[in-house]
Design an enzyme around this catalytic site. Structure first.
Site, short mmCIF file in Angstrom:
data_model
loop_
_atom_site.label_atom_id
_atom_site.label_comp_id
_atom_site.label_asym_id
_atom_site.label_seq_id
_atom_site.Cartn_x
_atom_site.Cartn_y
_atom_site.Cartn_z
N GLU A 323 -36.68 -19.38 -75.58
CA GLU A 323 -37.05 -18.41 -74.53
C GLU A 323 -38.46 -18.61 -74.00
OE1 GLU A 323 -36.54 -14.75 -76.61
OE2 GLU A 323 -34.53 -15.28 -77.27
N GLY A 324 -39.05 -19.78 -74.22
CA GLY A 324 -40.38 -20.06 -73.70
C GLY A 324 -41.51 -19.48 -74.53
#
Length: 368
Positions: A323-324
Protein backbone atom coordinates in the site's frame (compact mmCIF):
# COMPACT_ATOMS: atom_id res chain seq x y z
CA UNK A 1 -5.69 -3.94 -34.30
CA UNK A 2 -4.08 -2.13 -31.39
CA UNK A 3 -2.78 1.38 -31.96
CA UNK A 4 -0.60 1.20 -28.84
CA UNK A 5 3.10 0.98 -29.69
CA UNK A 6 5.26 0.55 -26.60
CA UNK A 7 8.39 1.28 -28.62
CA UNK A 8 7.31 4.93 -28.67
CA UNK A 9 8.29 5.22 -25.01
CA UNK A 10 11.94 4.60 -25.90
CA UNK A 11 11.91 7.79 -27.99
CA UNK A 12 9.76 9.81 -25.62
CA UNK A 13 11.71 9.16 -22.41
CA UNK A 14 14.88 11.16 -21.80
CA UNK A 15 17.23 10.79 -18.88
CA UNK A 16 17.27 13.43 -16.13
CA UNK A 17 19.46 16.29 -17.33
CA UNK A 18 23.12 15.31 -16.91
CA UNK A 19 24.32 18.89 -17.34
CA UNK A 20 22.05 20.06 -14.55
CA UNK A 21 23.33 17.26 -12.34
CA UNK A 22 26.91 18.38 -12.91
CA UNK A 23 25.92 21.95 -12.02
CA UNK A 24 24.29 20.63 -8.84
CA UNK A 25 27.47 18.72 -7.97
CA UNK A 26 29.54 21.87 -8.52
CA UNK A 27 27.23 23.86 -6.31
CA UNK A 28 27.43 21.14 -3.66
CA UNK A 29 31.23 21.40 -3.65
CA UNK A 30 30.93 25.09 -2.69
CA UNK A 31 28.77 24.46 0.36
CA UNK A 32 30.10 24.50 3.91
CA UNK A 33 29.54 20.80 4.55
CA UNK A 34 32.10 18.72 2.59
CA UNK A 35 30.73 16.66 -0.32
CA UNK A 36 30.06 13.11 0.80
CA UNK A 37 29.52 14.06 4.43
CA UNK A 38 25.76 13.77 3.95
CA UNK A 39 26.00 10.31 2.37
CA UNK A 40 23.15 9.42 0.04
CA UNK A 41 21.44 12.72 0.72
CA UNK A 42 24.01 14.31 -1.58
CA UNK A 43 23.14 11.89 -4.39
CA UNK A 44 19.43 12.37 -3.79
CA UNK A 45 19.68 16.14 -3.97
CA UNK A 46 21.66 16.01 -7.20
CA UNK A 47 19.30 13.43 -8.71
CA UNK A 48 16.30 15.57 -7.85
CA UNK A 49 17.93 18.67 -9.34
CA UNK A 50 18.52 16.76 -12.58
CA UNK A 51 14.93 15.48 -12.58
CA UNK A 52 13.58 19.00 -12.04
CA UNK A 53 16.09 20.58 -14.43
CA UNK A 54 16.83 23.28 -11.85
CA UNK A 55 19.71 24.44 -9.62
CA UNK A 56 19.20 25.04 -6.78
CA UNK A 57 16.75 22.18 -6.43
CA UNK A 58 13.16 23.09 -5.66
CA UNK A 59 11.47 21.68 -2.54
CA UNK A 60 9.11 18.72 -2.92
CA UNK A 61 5.88 20.43 -1.92
CA UNK A 62 3.11 18.49 -3.68
CA UNK A 63 3.81 14.77 -3.32
CA UNK A 64 1.02 12.25 -3.67
CA UNK A 65 0.49 8.59 -2.87
CA UNK A 66 -1.06 6.71 -5.81
CA UNK A 67 -2.30 3.17 -5.19
CA UNK A 68 -3.55 0.82 -7.91
CA UNK A 69 -6.01 -1.78 -6.64
CA UNK A 70 -7.12 -5.18 -7.86
CA UNK A 71 -7.95 -8.76 -7.00
CA UNK A 72 -6.08 -11.70 -8.52
CA UNK A 73 -7.65 -15.03 -9.39
CA UNK A 74 -4.54 -16.91 -8.30
CA UNK A 75 -5.46 -16.05 -4.71
CA UNK A 76 -8.04 -18.87 -4.99
CA UNK A 77 -5.12 -21.28 -4.53
CA UNK A 78 -4.47 -20.08 -1.00
CA UNK A 79 -1.27 -18.18 -1.81
CA UNK A 80 -2.24 -15.32 0.50
CA UNK A 81 -3.39 -15.03 4.11
CA UNK A 82 -6.32 -12.96 2.95
CA UNK A 83 -9.20 -14.69 1.17
CA UNK A 84 -9.53 -14.31 -2.58
CA UNK A 85 -11.55 -11.28 -3.67
CA UNK A 86 -11.15 -9.34 -0.44
CA UNK A 87 -9.04 -6.39 -1.64
CA UNK A 88 -12.14 -4.20 -1.45
CA UNK A 89 -11.88 -4.41 2.35
CA UNK A 90 -8.32 -3.09 2.20
CA UNK A 91 -9.36 -0.26 -0.08
CA UNK A 92 -12.15 0.73 2.29
CA UNK A 93 -9.74 0.68 5.22
CA UNK A 94 -7.34 2.93 3.33
CA UNK A 95 -10.14 5.37 2.51
CA UNK A 96 -11.37 5.35 6.10
CA UNK A 97 -7.90 6.06 7.47
CA UNK A 98 -7.29 2.73 9.17
CA UNK A 99 -4.32 1.34 7.22
CA UNK A 100 -0.62 2.11 7.82
CA UNK A 101 -0.37 4.19 4.64
CA UNK A 102 -3.40 6.21 5.77
CA UNK A 103 -1.80 7.00 9.12
CA UNK A 104 1.57 7.90 7.61
CA UNK A 105 0.05 9.99 4.84
CA UNK A 106 -2.15 11.85 7.31
CA UNK A 107 0.87 12.53 9.50
CA UNK A 108 2.90 13.79 6.53
CA UNK A 109 0.05 15.77 5.00
CA UNK A 110 0.21 13.78 1.75
CA UNK A 111 -3.02 13.00 -0.15
CA UNK A 112 -3.73 9.38 -1.10
CA UNK A 113 -5.35 8.40 -4.39
CA UNK A 114 -6.74 4.89 -4.95
CA UNK A 115 -7.37 3.68 -8.50
CA UNK A 116 -9.53 0.56 -8.84
CA UNK A 117 -8.45 -1.50 -11.84
CA UNK A 118 -9.86 -4.95 -11.03
CA UNK A 119 -11.44 -5.20 -7.60
CA UNK A 120 -13.81 -8.15 -7.22
CA UNK A 121 -16.81 -6.14 -6.09
CA UNK A 122 -19.69 -4.24 -7.61
CA UNK A 123 -18.40 -0.86 -8.80
CA UNK A 124 -21.31 1.05 -7.28
CA UNK A 125 -20.09 0.10 -3.79
CA UNK A 126 -17.13 2.48 -4.12
CA UNK A 127 -16.87 6.19 -5.01
CA UNK A 128 -17.10 6.90 -8.74
CA UNK A 129 -13.71 8.64 -8.76
CA UNK A 130 -12.05 5.42 -7.61
CA UNK A 131 -13.75 3.00 -10.02
CA UNK A 132 -13.85 5.11 -13.20
CA UNK A 133 -10.73 3.44 -14.66
CA UNK A 134 -11.76 -0.13 -13.80
CA UNK A 135 -11.09 -2.65 -16.57
CA UNK A 136 -12.74 -5.79 -15.19
CA UNK A 137 -13.83 -7.51 -11.99
CA UNK A 138 -10.83 -9.50 -10.79
CA UNK A 139 -8.01 -10.93 -12.91
CA UNK A 140 -7.70 -14.46 -14.28
CA UNK A 141 -5.94 -17.33 -12.49
CA UNK A 142 -2.54 -17.03 -14.11
CA UNK A 143 -1.38 -20.60 -13.49
CA UNK A 144 -4.04 -21.94 -15.90
CA UNK A 145 -5.43 -18.93 -17.80
CA UNK A 146 -4.54 -15.43 -18.90
CA UNK A 147 -4.97 -12.64 -16.38
CA UNK A 148 -6.51 -10.36 -19.03
CA UNK A 149 -7.55 -10.34 -22.65
CA UNK A 150 -5.27 -8.32 -24.96
CA UNK A 151 -7.91 -5.60 -25.11
CA UNK A 152 -8.17 -5.43 -21.32
CA UNK A 153 -4.38 -5.27 -20.96
CA UNK A 154 -4.23 -2.35 -23.37
CA UNK A 155 -7.11 -0.59 -21.62
CA UNK A 156 -5.41 -1.01 -18.24
CA UNK A 157 -2.08 0.21 -19.57
CA UNK A 158 -3.74 3.27 -21.13
CA UNK A 159 -5.55 3.94 -17.83
CA UNK A 160 -2.19 4.05 -16.06
CA UNK A 161 -0.90 6.50 -18.64
CA UNK A 162 -3.99 8.66 -18.15
CA UNK A 163 -3.56 8.68 -14.35
CA UNK A 164 0.08 9.76 -14.75
CA UNK A 165 -1.01 12.62 -17.00
CA UNK A 166 -3.68 13.64 -14.50
CA UNK A 167 -1.11 13.76 -11.71
CA UNK A 168 1.46 15.68 -13.76
CA UNK A 169 -1.16 18.15 -14.97
CA UNK A 170 -2.48 18.73 -11.45
CA UNK A 171 0.96 19.83 -10.20
CA UNK A 172 2.06 16.70 -8.35
CA UNK A 173 5.84 16.94 -8.10
CA UNK A 174 6.62 13.44 -6.79
CA UNK A 175 4.62 10.21 -6.58
CA UNK A 176 4.78 7.48 -3.95
CA UNK A 177 3.56 4.41 -5.84
CA UNK A 178 1.99 1.34 -4.25
CA UNK A 179 -0.67 -1.32 -4.71
CA UNK A 180 -3.71 -2.58 -2.83
CA UNK A 181 -4.28 -6.17 -3.84
CA UNK A 182 -4.90 -9.73 -2.70
CA UNK A 183 -2.66 -12.20 -4.50
CA UNK A 184 -0.68 -9.45 -6.23
CA UNK A 185 2.76 -10.59 -5.10
CA UNK A 186 2.30 -13.84 -7.05
CA UNK A 187 2.01 -12.31 -10.55
CA UNK A 188 4.71 -9.83 -9.52
CA UNK A 189 7.05 -12.74 -8.75
CA UNK A 190 6.18 -14.39 -12.07
CA UNK A 191 7.04 -11.23 -14.02
CA UNK A 192 10.34 -10.86 -12.20
CA UNK A 193 11.31 -14.50 -12.62
CA UNK A 194 10.41 -14.39 -16.31
CA UNK A 195 12.35 -11.20 -17.02
CA UNK A 196 15.36 -12.20 -14.92
CA UNK A 197 15.47 -15.79 -16.15
CA UNK A 198 15.25 -17.34 -12.68
CA UNK A 199 13.31 -20.23 -11.15
CA UNK A 200 10.13 -19.84 -9.12
CA UNK A 201 11.78 -20.69 -5.81
CA UNK A 202 14.23 -17.78 -6.20
CA UNK A 203 11.49 -15.14 -6.26
CA UNK A 204 8.77 -16.64 -4.08
CA UNK A 205 8.26 -14.62 -0.92
CA UNK A 206 5.73 -14.78 1.88
CA UNK A 207 3.71 -11.66 1.07
CA UNK A 208 2.56 -8.72 3.13
CA UNK A 209 0.98 -10.90 5.81
CA UNK A 210 3.44 -13.78 6.02
CA UNK A 211 2.08 -17.11 4.77
CA UNK A 212 3.07 -20.44 6.31
CA UNK A 213 5.24 -23.10 4.68
CA UNK A 214 2.36 -24.95 3.03
CA UNK A 215 1.01 -21.77 1.50
CA UNK A 216 4.53 -20.87 0.35
CA UNK A 217 4.77 -24.21 -1.48
CA UNK A 218 1.40 -23.59 -3.13
CA UNK A 219 2.56 -20.14 -4.14
CA UNK A 220 5.83 -21.47 -5.52
CA UNK A 221 3.96 -24.07 -7.58
CA UNK A 222 1.58 -21.43 -8.95
CA UNK A 223 4.52 -19.22 -9.94
CA UNK A 224 6.23 -22.19 -11.60
CA UNK A 225 3.12 -23.01 -13.64
CA UNK A 226 2.57 -19.37 -14.60
CA UNK A 227 6.21 -19.08 -15.65
CA UNK A 228 5.65 -21.80 -18.24
CA UNK A 229 2.86 -19.66 -19.68
CA UNK A 230 4.94 -16.47 -19.52
CA UNK A 231 8.04 -17.58 -21.38
CA UNK A 232 6.48 -17.77 -24.87
CA UNK A 233 5.45 -14.09 -24.72
CA UNK A 234 8.59 -12.61 -23.18
CA UNK A 235 9.27 -10.52 -26.26
CA UNK A 236 5.95 -8.66 -26.02
CA UNK A 237 5.61 -6.77 -22.75
CA UNK A 238 1.92 -6.00 -23.15
CA UNK A 239 1.20 -9.65 -23.92
CA UNK A 240 3.26 -10.62 -20.88
CA UNK A 241 1.12 -8.39 -18.65
CA UNK A 242 -2.03 -9.87 -20.16
CA UNK A 243 -0.82 -13.43 -19.69
CA UNK A 244 0.60 -13.39 -16.17
CA UNK A 245 0.07 -9.88 -14.82
CA UNK A 246 -3.25 -8.27 -14.04
CA UNK A 247 -5.12 -5.04 -14.62
CA UNK A 248 -3.49 -3.27 -11.68
CA UNK A 249 0.00 -4.35 -12.76
CA UNK A 250 -0.60 -3.32 -16.37
CA UNK A 251 -1.86 0.07 -15.20
CA UNK A 252 1.12 0.56 -12.89
CA UNK A 253 3.48 -0.18 -15.77
CA UNK A 254 1.78 2.38 -17.99
CA UNK A 255 1.77 4.83 -15.11
CA UNK A 256 5.50 4.45 -14.48
CA UNK A 257 6.42 4.87 -18.12
CA UNK A 258 4.25 7.95 -18.57
CA UNK A 259 5.64 9.49 -15.38
CA UNK A 260 9.08 9.14 -16.97
CA UNK A 261 7.76 10.79 -20.13
CA UNK A 262 6.33 13.64 -18.05
CA UNK A 263 9.54 13.88 -15.96
CA UNK A 264 7.62 13.14 -12.78
CA UNK A 265 9.79 11.33 -10.18
CA UNK A 266 8.38 8.21 -8.52
CA UNK A 267 9.27 6.37 -5.30
CA UNK A 268 8.62 2.63 -5.66
CA UNK A 269 7.28 0.64 -2.73
CA UNK A 270 7.48 -3.15 -2.68
CA UNK A 271 7.67 -6.17 -4.95
CA UNK A 272 4.60 -5.31 -7.03
CA UNK A 273 5.80 -1.85 -8.03
CA UNK A 274 9.29 -3.27 -8.58
CA UNK A 275 7.90 -5.90 -10.96
CA UNK A 276 6.03 -3.26 -12.95
CA UNK A 277 9.16 -1.11 -13.04
CA UNK A 278 11.12 -4.07 -14.40
CA UNK A 279 8.58 -4.50 -17.19
CA UNK A 280 8.87 -0.76 -17.80
CA UNK A 281 12.64 -1.03 -18.08
CA UNK A 282 12.20 -3.65 -20.80
CA UNK A 283 10.01 -1.18 -22.67
CA UNK A 284 12.28 1.88 -22.26
CA UNK A 285 15.75 1.42 -20.81
CA UNK A 286 16.07 5.04 -19.65
CA UNK A 287 12.84 4.96 -17.61
CA UNK A 288 14.35 3.70 -14.30
CA UNK A 289 16.42 6.88 -14.07
CA UNK A 290 13.18 8.60 -12.97
CA UNK A 291 12.44 6.15 -10.16
CA UNK A 292 13.72 5.65 -6.63
CA UNK A 293 13.46 2.44 -4.63
CA UNK A 294 11.90 3.63 -1.40
CA UNK A 295 12.61 0.62 0.76
CA UNK A 296 13.55 -3.02 0.94
CA UNK A 297 10.56 -5.19 1.78
CA UNK A 298 12.92 -8.19 1.98
CA UNK A 299 10.82 -9.98 -0.61
CA UNK A 300 13.29 -11.97 -2.74
CA UNK A 301 11.58 -10.94 -5.96
CA UNK A 302 11.89 -7.26 -5.13
CA UNK A 303 15.60 -7.60 -4.43
CA UNK A 304 16.08 -9.38 -7.76
CA UNK A 305 14.20 -6.71 -9.70
CA UNK A 306 15.94 -3.78 -8.04
CA UNK A 307 19.33 -5.35 -8.64
CA UNK A 308 18.50 -5.76 -12.33
CA UNK A 309 17.56 -2.07 -12.53
CA UNK A 310 20.55 -0.95 -10.41
CA UNK A 311 18.23 0.71 -7.87
CA UNK A 312 19.35 0.72 -4.25
CA UNK A 313 16.63 1.02 -1.59
CA UNK A 314 16.72 4.17 0.51
CA UNK A 315 15.50 2.32 3.61
CA UNK A 316 15.78 -1.22 4.89
CA UNK A 317 13.15 -1.60 7.59
CA UNK A 318 11.56 -4.74 6.16
CA UNK A 319 8.16 -3.07 5.81
CA UNK A 320 6.12 -5.51 3.71
CA UNK A 321 2.58 -4.37 4.40
CA UNK A 322 2.36 -2.87 0.89
CA UNK A 323 0.00 0.00 0.00
CA UNK A 324 2.96 2.35 -0.42
CA UNK A 325 3.62 2.53 3.33
CA UNK A 326 7.32 1.64 3.13
CA UNK A 327 7.95 4.02 0.24
CA UNK A 328 6.11 6.80 2.05
CA UNK A 329 8.60 6.46 4.91
CA UNK A 330 11.34 7.38 2.41
CA UNK A 331 9.63 10.59 1.33
CA UNK A 332 11.05 12.70 4.21
CA UNK A 333 14.57 11.65 3.14
CA UNK A 334 13.96 12.98 -0.36
CA UNK A 335 12.49 16.19 1.01
CA UNK A 336 15.42 16.57 3.42
CA UNK A 337 17.89 16.06 0.58
CA UNK A 338 16.20 18.80 -1.43
CA UNK A 339 16.24 21.20 1.51
CA UNK A 340 19.91 20.59 2.28
CA UNK A 341 20.95 20.94 -1.34
CA UNK A 342 19.07 24.22 -1.69
CA UNK A 343 19.58 25.86 1.70
CA UNK A 344 23.05 25.00 2.98
CA UNK A 345 25.21 28.14 2.78
CA UNK A 346 28.33 28.26 0.69
CA UNK A 347 31.87 28.60 2.02
CA UNK A 348 33.06 32.14 2.65
CA UNK A 349 34.57 33.63 -0.48
CA UNK A 350 32.79 31.27 -2.85
CA UNK A 351 30.84 32.99 -5.58
CA UNK A 352 27.19 31.98 -5.36
CA UNK A 353 25.13 31.29 -8.40
CA UNK A 354 21.67 31.02 -6.91
CA UNK A 355 19.40 32.61 -9.46
CA UNK A 356 16.72 29.96 -9.10
CA UNK A 357 16.40 29.88 -12.88
CA UNK A 358 16.22 26.35 -14.26
CA UNK A 359 19.59 25.47 -15.70
CA UNK A 360 18.15 24.34 -19.00
CA UNK A 361 17.08 27.94 -19.59
CA UNK A 362 20.66 29.12 -19.13
CA UNK A 363 22.35 26.43 -21.19
CA UNK A 364 21.27 23.87 -23.74
CA UNK A 365 24.33 21.64 -23.37
CA UNK A 366 23.26 19.36 -20.51
CA UNK A 367 20.82 16.92 -22.01
CA UNK A 368 21.88 13.29 -22.25
Amino acid sequence: MSSLNLDDFTDLIERPDGGVRRDAETRRERQIVPPGALGRLDDLGEWLAAAQGAVPVRPVERPRVVLFAGDHGVAELGVSVRPAGSAEQLVRAVLEGGRPVSVLARRAGVPVRVVDMALDCAPETLPAEIVRHRVRRGSGRIDIEDALTPEEAEAAFRAGVAVADEEADSGTDLVVLGDVSVGGTTPAAVLIAALCGTDASVVTGRGGEAIDDLAWMRKCAAIRDALRRARPVLGDQLALLATVGGADLAAMTGFLLQCAVRKLPVILDGVVSAACALVGQRVAFRAPDWWLAGQSSREPGQAKALDRMALEPLLDHGVRVGEGAGALLALPLVQAAAALAAELPEKPGEEAEETGVPVEEKTDSGTE
